[in-house]
Write a protein that holds these residues in place. Structure first.
Motif: not given
Length: 90
Positions: A5-6, A8-9, A12-15, A18, A40, A43
């Motif tokens: 997640v980190l 890909r974030r 600039d991808e949104s949760v 992902i 979330y 995160l």
């Protein structure tokens, strides 16, 4: 999963983008996708750990002291050591 997640974030991808690609590896929901809310929360916990590493250390030390006291029959941990710099963490 958090590492994915980190990474890909950072790209600039949104949760929400992902989430479908993540799979829960163990437990009751093994093989399913985690909820967006769970991502979330993970995160937020990661951000908190990064912002307050000394608080995490204190929590781990308190937990270890409690476990040690329970193993030795006391059941109540002793006083918490003072925080670095003489500032109380309470």
């Amino acid at each position: 999963m958090l590492h994915t997640v980190l990474r890909r974030r950072a790209g600039d991808e949104s949760v929400e983008q992902i989430q479908p690609d993540l799979i829960i590896p163990t437990g009751k929901r093994k093989g399913q996708n985690p909820s967006v809310a769970s991502i979330y929360r993970a995160l937020a916990e990661h951000t908190k750990r990064e912002a307050y590493p000394e608080a995490v250390e204190h929590a781990h030390a308190d937990f270890a002291a409690q476990q040690n006291a329970e193993r030795h029959g006391d059941g109540t941990p002793g006083p918490r050591p003072a925080a670095a710099g003489g500032v109380s963490s309470r």
